[in-house]
Design an enzyme around this catalytic site. Structure first.
Site, short mmCIF file in Angstrom:
data_model
loop_
_atom_site.label_atom_id
_atom_site.label_comp_id
_atom_site.label_asym_id
_atom_site.label_seq_id
_atom_site.Cartn_x
_atom_site.Cartn_y
_atom_site.Cartn_z
N LYS A 22 0.83 -1.21 0.00
CA LYS A 22 0.00 0.00 0.00
C LYS A 22 0.87 1.27 0.00
CE LYS A 22 -1.65 1.41 4.19
NZ LYS A 22 -1.28 2.79 4.55
N ASN A 23 1.86 1.30 0.89
CA ASN A 23 2.63 2.54 1.04
C ASN A 23 3.65 2.77 -0.08
OD1 ASN A 23 1.11 3.03 3.26
ND2 ASN A 23 2.71 2.60 4.76
N ARG A 93 -5.21 10.36 4.79
CA ARG A 93 -4.23 11.45 4.87
C ARG A 93 -3.24 11.43 3.72
NH1 ARG A 93 -3.60 13.75 9.57
NH2 ARG A 93 -1.46 14.16 8.95
N CYS A 117 -5.22 12.53 13.62
CA CYS A 117 -5.86 11.22 13.43
C CYS A 117 -5.58 10.37 14.65
CB CYS A 117 -5.37 10.56 12.16
SG CYS A 117 -3.73 9.90 12.29
N ARG A 122 -0.01 14.60 13.46
CA ARG A 122 0.46 14.43 12.08
C ARG A 122 0.34 15.67 11.20
NH1 ARG A 122 -1.45 8.64 9.94
NH2 ARG A 122 0.37 8.89 8.61
N PRO A 123 1.08 16.72 11.53
CA PRO A 123 1.04 17.92 10.67
C PRO A 123 1.75 17.67 9.35
CG PRO A 123 2.69 18.18 12.40
CD PRO A 123 2.01 16.86 12.65
N VAL A 124 1.64 18.61 8.39
CA VAL A 124 2.31 18.47 7.10
C VAL A 124 3.27 19.64 6.86
CG1 VAL A 124 0.58 17.01 5.96
CG2 VAL A 124 0.31 19.50 5.91
N ASP A 306 5.08 0.80 12.20
CA ASP A 306 3.94 0.04 11.68
C ASP A 306 3.91 -1.42 12.15
OD1 ASP A 306 3.08 2.29 10.39
OD2 ASP A 306 3.84 1.73 8.42
N ARG A 398 -8.36 -1.14 4.94
CA ARG A 398 -7.58 -0.07 4.30
C ARG A 398 -6.20 -0.58 3.92
NH1 ARG A 398 -7.37 5.39 7.51
NH2 ARG A 398 -6.07 5.73 5.70
N1 EPU Z 1 5.68 15.02 10.86
C1 EPU Z 1 5.65 16.36 11.13
N2 EPU Z 1 5.50 17.24 10.09
C2 EPU Z 1 5.37 16.81 8.81
C3 EPU Z 1 5.39 15.44 8.52
C4 EPU Z 1 5.55 14.55 9.58
O1 EPU Z 1 5.77 16.78 12.29
O2 EPU Z 1 5.23 17.65 7.90
C5 EPU Z 1 5.85 14.05 11.96
C6 EPU Z 1 4.62 13.15 12.11
O3 EPU Z 1 3.62 13.76 12.89
C7 EPU Z 1 5.22 11.92 12.74
C8 EPU Z 1 6.61 11.85 12.11
O4 EPU Z 1 6.89 13.16 11.62
O5 EPU Z 1 5.34 12.10 14.11
C9 EPU Z 1 6.76 10.86 10.96
O6 EPU Z 1 5.68 10.99 10.06
P1 EPU Z 1 5.80 10.67 8.50
O7 EPU Z 1 5.55 11.92 7.74
O8 EPU Z 1 7.05 9.92 8.21
O9 EPU Z 1 4.56 9.70 8.30
P2 EPU Z 1 3.66 9.64 7.00
O10 EPU Z 1 4.50 9.91 5.83
O11 EPU Z 1 2.43 10.42 7.20
C10 EPU Z 1 4.09 7.11 6.44
C11 EPU Z 1 3.24 5.89 6.27
C12 EPU Z 1 2.74 5.46 7.64
C13 EPU Z 1 3.93 5.15 8.54
C14 EPU Z 1 4.84 6.39 8.61
C15 EPU Z 1 6.11 6.15 9.40
C16 EPU Z 1 2.33 6.15 4.06
C17 EPU Z 1 1.15 6.42 3.21
N3 EPU Z 1 2.13 6.20 5.38
O12 EPU Z 1 3.24 8.10 7.01
O13 EPU Z 1 1.97 4.28 7.45
O14 EPU Z 1 3.51 4.81 9.83
O15 EPU Z 1 5.20 6.82 7.29
O16 EPU Z 1 6.84 5.12 8.87
O17 EPU Z 1 3.41 5.88 3.56
C18 EPU Z 1 0.36 2.67 8.02
O18 EPU Z 1 0.61 2.11 6.94
O19 EPU Z 1 -0.33 2.14 8.93
C19 EPU Z 1 0.90 4.00 8.28
C20 EPU Z 1 0.41 4.83 9.21
#
Ligand code: EPU
Length: 419
Positions: A22-23, A93, A117, A122-124, A306, A398
């Site tokens: 998926k990812n 997301r 969530c 999880r900010p961006v 994960d 999902r």
């Molecule tokens: N973070 C920030 N600001 C940002 C982005 C991230 O503070 O702009 C923080 C997040 O809040 C978190 C940390 O950085 O505490 C890491 O988050 P990351 O951005 O790496 O997570 P993601 O990209 O949203 C992906 C996977 C997740 C997986 C994480 C960590 C996808 C679609 N999702 O999420 O998968 O847990 O990386 O490896 O690739 C799942 O499959 O169950 C799942 C949640």
């Protein structure tokens, strides 16, 4: 709402194949926006999140065709709406992954700001800061991110924190930027390498994916390609953990063990016998109780967040006390209260879960809260005495393809109850 009814206590036994990841698939689907030509994706897993991503592309005006081999042909050259609406973003997301490609290809994007969530806020901000450094103008209005740029321009960007989808978003955007982009403090997950390989097949010039520094030389256009989605390492890890808690013996085909190194190390530490070859992993659990294993989650190559919930179950039936430290997400212990209802003895203190192994778990009615939390409840149900009913299993649909079919094939007794 559908539920899963699990009759526990049966050791898993047999061989299954891994589904597409998926990812890895989600960013690749988003990346098709960058292409001038159609793209064929094979081995896509049949999952709700993939359907949602297609719904998002469809709402923009993309054409998605499915053939008899279940290959998808995606044509994005007819995009009219450069927008990801809240109705879709709130259910997934990862919709944020279309931001970089839309701005790079069309010079504009309007994406609903994802809220918090079940596993954290999880900010961006890392995505937005980096896109601004490529020259995009970004504003937040009425719950939406509005981004625009005549032409993105390559830059040296150091991410403030390691982010998987953030790295993917900016890597995709930089492919069509003018000049060279150098990204540091990037995520090194295997899915980053997968995406870079896919983009390079489309004509991008990316080097360094999988290391701490990625260099992208912008090109004028990207073309079509045919690509197969690689196997899902977290799905594989989840089934290995399921075999470990049921004292089973299973083989998973189609998965490169190097992607699960830390997970395999911990399974071995727990007392499982794990054998690997190039493209498969076998596990046998002969011990009556696993040994407790301490775990600290962190970005790849460390132990994946994960797989944290699944290891909570292994530790819950282990011979002693263990600690799990969750360092990636601030709130990823939602499964604990439900597991404790099944007889686990887990105490949370901040980002630390202390788990005292118990003699047995008991079936109960439990509720899934997120994808990996649901997986842990199923694992607990598989090794518990009696019947476990897992509610809100849309979370599991999902991210795990045909989970009860695969587990039943290995000998489990799981029935999907209609809503
Ligand atoms: N973070 C920030 N600001 C940002 C982005 C991230 O503070 O702009 C923080 C997040 O809040 C978190 C940390 O950085 O505490 C890491 O988050 P990351 O951005 O790496 O997570 P993601 O990209 O949203 C992906 C996977 C997740 C997986 C994480 C960590 C996808 C679609 N999702 O999420 O998968 O847990 O990386 O490896 O690739 C799942 O499959 O169950 C799942 C949640």
């Amino acid at each position: 709402m559908e539920k899963l009814l699990i009759n526990g206590g049966i050791p898993l036994n047999g061989t299954i194949s891994c589904s597409g990841a998926k990812n890895a698939a989600l960013p690749m689907i988003a990346a098709t926006i960058l292409s001038d030509e159609s793209i064929v994706l094979k081995n896509l897993p049949y999952l709700q999140d993939i359907t949602t991503m297609f719904e998002l592309l469809g709402s923009m005006g993309c054409e998605i065709l499915l053939n008899e081999n279940m290959d998808f042909t995606i044509s994005t050259n007819n995009i009219k709406e450069k927008e990801a609406r809240y109705e879709l973003v709130k259910t997934m997301r990862a919709s944020i992954l279309v931001l970089g490609p839309l701005v790079a290809k069309y010079g504009e994007a309007k994406i609903a700001l994802p809220g918090g969530c079940a596993i954290g806020s999880r900010p961006v901000n890392y995505h937005l800061d980096a896109l601004e450094q490529l020259g995009a103008k970004i504003s937040l209005k009425n719950g939406y991110i509005e981004a625009s740029a005549k032409k993105l321009v390559g830059a040296k960007i150091k991410f403030d924190g390691v982010t998987v989808t953030g790295t993917e978003n900016i890597m995709m955007a930089a492919c069509l930027a003018e000049g060279i982009t150098e990204l540091t403090n990037v995520a090194r997950e295997p899915e980053i390498i997968d995406l870079a390989e896919f983009l390079n097949e489309m004509g991008a010039k990316i080097e360094g994916a999988g290391s701490d520094k990625i260099v992208i030389e912008g090109v004028n256009k990207l073309s079509g390609t045919e690509h197969s989605i690689p196997a899902d390492r977290i799905e594989a890890g989840t089934y290995l953990a399921a075999a470990a808690v049921t004292k089973g013996k299973i083989t998973i085909n189609g998965i490169n063990p190097n992607r699960l190194k830390k997970v395999i190390d911990k399974l071995k530490e727990a007392g499982a016998i794990v054998n690997t070859n190039e493209n498969s992993i076998s596990l046998e659990m002969l011990r009556d109780k696993p040994k407790p294993v301490d775990i600290t989650t962190a970005p790849f190559p460390e132990f994946p967040t994960d797989m944290q919930a699944q290891f909570s179950v292994i530790n819950s039936i282990a011979d002693g006390v263990s600690n799990i430290y969750e360092t990636v997400f601030e709130n990823r212990f939602m499964h604990v209260q439900e597991l404790n209802r099944m007889g686990c003895n887990i105490n949370i203190n901040g980002n630390q879960a202390t788990i005292e192994g118990v003699d047995r778990l008991y079936g109960a009615e439990v509720m899934a809260t997120d994808l990996r939390a649901s997986a842990s409840l199923i694992l607990a149900g598989l090794c518990a005495e009696g019947e476990t009913k897992v509610d809100r299993i849309y979370h599991i649909d999902r991210g795990y393809e045909r989970i009860e079919e695969k587990l039943n094939y290995l000998g489990a007794n799981i029935i999907r109850l209609p809503s």
